[in-house]
Design a protein around this motif. Structure first.
Motif, PDB file in Angstrom:
ATOM      1  N   GLU A 113     -39.657   0.206  30.407  1.00 11.06           N
ATOM      2  CA  GLU A 113     -40.269   0.445  31.714  1.00 11.06           C
ATOM      3  C   GLU A 113     -39.706   1.756  32.261  1.00 11.06           C
ATOM      4  OE1 GLU A 113     -42.474  -1.422  33.257  1.00 11.06           O
ATOM      5  OE2 GLU A 113     -42.422  -3.309  32.126  1.00 11.06           O
ATOM      6  N   TYR A 117     -44.268   9.151  29.546  1.00 15.35           N
ATOM      7  CA  TYR A 117     -45.337   9.530  28.611  1.00 15.35           C
ATOM      8  C   TYR A 117     -44.942   9.148  27.194  1.00 15.35           C
ATOM      9  CZ  TYR A 117     -49.725  12.223  28.699  1.00 15.35           C
ATOM     10  OH  TYR A 117     -51.048  12.599  28.709  1.00 15.35           O
ATOM     11  N   CYS A 135     -48.842   0.402  25.530  1.00 12.17           N
ATOM     12  CA  CYS A 135     -48.858   1.371  26.623  1.00 12.17           C
ATOM     13  C   CYS A 135     -49.929   1.044  27.652  1.00 12.17           C
ATOM     14  CB  CYS A 135     -49.047   2.783  26.072  1.00 12.17           C
ATOM     15  SG  CYS A 135     -47.614   3.418  25.169  1.00 12.17           S
ATOM     16  N   ARG A 136     -51.076   0.591  27.192  1.00 12.84           N
ATOM     17  CA  ARG A 136     -52.132   0.208  28.130  1.00 12.84           C
ATOM     18  C   ARG A 136     -51.682  -0.973  28.995  1.00 12.84           C
ATOM     19  NH1 ARG A 136     -57.185   2.651  27.321  1.00 12.84           N
ATOM     20  NH2 ARG A 136     -56.483   4.812  27.138  1.00 12.84           N
ATOM     21  N   ALA A 137     -51.046  -1.938  28.367  1.00  9.74           N
ATOM     22  CA  ALA A 137     -50.590  -3.119  29.103  1.00  9.74           C
ATOM     23  C   ALA A 137     -49.524  -2.750  30.135  1.00  9.74           C
ATOM     24  CB  ALA A 137     -50.040  -4.157  28.132  1.00  9.74           C
ATOM     25  N   LYS A 138     -48.687  -1.765  29.801  1.00  4.66           N
ATOM     26  CA  LYS A 138     -47.601  -1.349  30.695  1.00  4.66           C
ATOM     27  C   LYS A 138     -47.994  -0.182  31.601  1.00  4.66           C
ATOM     28  CE  LYS A 138     -44.445  -4.129  28.943  1.00  4.66           C
ATOM     29  NZ  LYS A 138     -43.763  -5.173  29.765  1.00  4.66           N
ATOM     30  N   GLU A 139     -49.235   0.291  31.464  1.00  3.63           N
ATOM     31  CA  GLU A 139     -49.755   1.408  32.252  1.00  3.63           C
ATOM     32  C   GLU A 139     -48.906   2.679  32.066  1.00  3.63           C
ATOM     33  OE1 GLU A 139     -50.082  -0.077  36.251  1.00  3.63           O
ATOM     34  OE2 GLU A 139     -52.024  -0.985  35.840  1.00  3.63           O
ATOM     35  N   ILE A 140     -48.538   2.929  30.803  1.00  3.86           N
ATOM     36  CA  ILE A 140     -47.797   4.139  30.442  1.00  3.86           C
ATOM     37  C   ILE A 140     -48.776   5.118  29.801  1.00  3.86           C
ATOM     38  CG2 ILE A 140     -45.956   5.095  28.999  1.00  3.86           C
ATOM     39  CD1 ILE A 140     -44.617   2.314  29.119  1.00  3.86           C
ATOM     40  N   PRO A 141     -48.867   6.352  30.281  1.00  2.00           N
ATOM     41  CA  PRO A 141     -49.770   7.338  29.671  1.00  2.00           C
ATOM     42  C   PRO A 141     -49.418   7.569  28.202  1.00  2.00           C
ATOM     43  CG  PRO A 141     -48.991   8.121  31.800  1.00  2.00           C
ATOM     44  CD  PRO A 141     -48.180   6.902  31.473  1.00  2.00           C
ATOM     45  N   ARG A 244     -48.441  15.526  38.160  1.00  5.44           N
ATOM     46  CA  ARG A 244     -48.392  14.199  38.787  1.00  5.44           C
ATOM     47  C   ARG A 244     -47.931  14.293  40.214  1.00  5.44           C
ATOM     48  NH1 ARG A 244     -45.963  10.008  34.352  1.00  5.44           N
ATOM     49  NH2 ARG A 244     -47.570  10.351  32.809  1.00  5.44           N
TER      50      ARG A 244
END
Length: 244
Positions: A113, A117, A135-141, A244
């Motif tokens: 967490e 990127y 990464c999609r599940a953790k919302e990480i680019p 960002r």
């Protein structure tokens, strides 16, 4: 205070964005032809915290395209070479290395967490898919490299969505498998060049260590297409992080 080593970069982006890059945490998966050049570009670009993952060693066949390889490094773990290289060019970059294959059993440790990127420069479809799903599940680019072997024109490399890729056998498989998993989009670097068919010109040299990775087929490669992809990957990540 701006690092003097990055003064020329600071002239373009300013101290605030340099600080943002220095505070960023990036995970790079793979240190081969694409990943090795991507690694050095990230280190020189001011990324402050970089985790690198690769379980392979250098062999003679890496010398034609892998930036971190040299005769002195033959038989050496790529991760060790990367950490040593970084210490010579940006002492402010903190490197964490894993000599491992990334998989479901170590994903949370390698990509914790707070990761800003993830760069996928892996060859294996299964691992690529696992990383992208995580990464999609953790919302990480995440940005993913498609195939760069059997290509001769670096100007055909583009950053696009996986759904818009053409001429890449790996991207075709990834499109199908991502769709099955309900993932409709993914930022990738891919080539629009039609792949060449590599010629058989003898067996891999047995004069030195042999790669520990088992591959079904070995693509041809050049000194300029995989590294160009690595530079573009790093540039995309650095620009995304700054904005960002």
């Amino acid at each position: 205070m701006m690092q003097h080593e990055l003064r020329r970069t600071g002239m373009l982006i300013g101290e605030e964005k340099l600080t943002k890059l220095h505070q960023s945490k990036v995970v790079l998966l793979g240190l081969g032809g694409v990943g090795g050049t991507c690694f050095e570009t990230l280190v020189r670009g001011g990324i402050g915290n970089l985790t690198v993952v690769d379980n392979d060693i250098f062999t003679l066949s890496n010398l034609n395209r892998q930036l971190l390889s040299s005769y002195d490094n033959i038989g050496k773990y790529k991760v060790d070479a990367a950490i040593e290289r970084a210490s010579q060019i940006n002492k402010h970059c903190v490197i964490t290395g894993y000599k491992a294959f990334i998989g479901l059993e170590n994903m949370e440790e390698i990509i914790p967490e707070g990761t800003d990127y993830v760069i996928d420069a892996i060859d294996t479809v299964t691992s690529k898919l696992q990383v992208i799903e995580y990464c999609r599940a953790k919302e990480i680019p995440v940005i993913s490299s498609m195939g760069t072997g059997n290509k001769l024109d670096p100007t055909k490399l583009i950053v696009t969505d996986i759904t818009k890729t053409t001429m890449c056998p790996l991207a075709k498989v990834m499109r199908r498998e991502l769709k099955r998993r309900g993932i409709g989009s993914l930022k990738v670097i891919s080539s629009t060049e039609k792949p060449l068919v590599p010629m058989e010109i003898g067996q891999e040299s047995t004069d030195g260590p042999v790669s520990m990775l088992k591959k079904r087929s070995t693509p041809g490669s050049t000194s300029f297409v995989p590294p160009a992809a690595g530079i573009i990957l790093a540039g995309e990540v650095i620009n995304d992080l700054m904005e960002r």
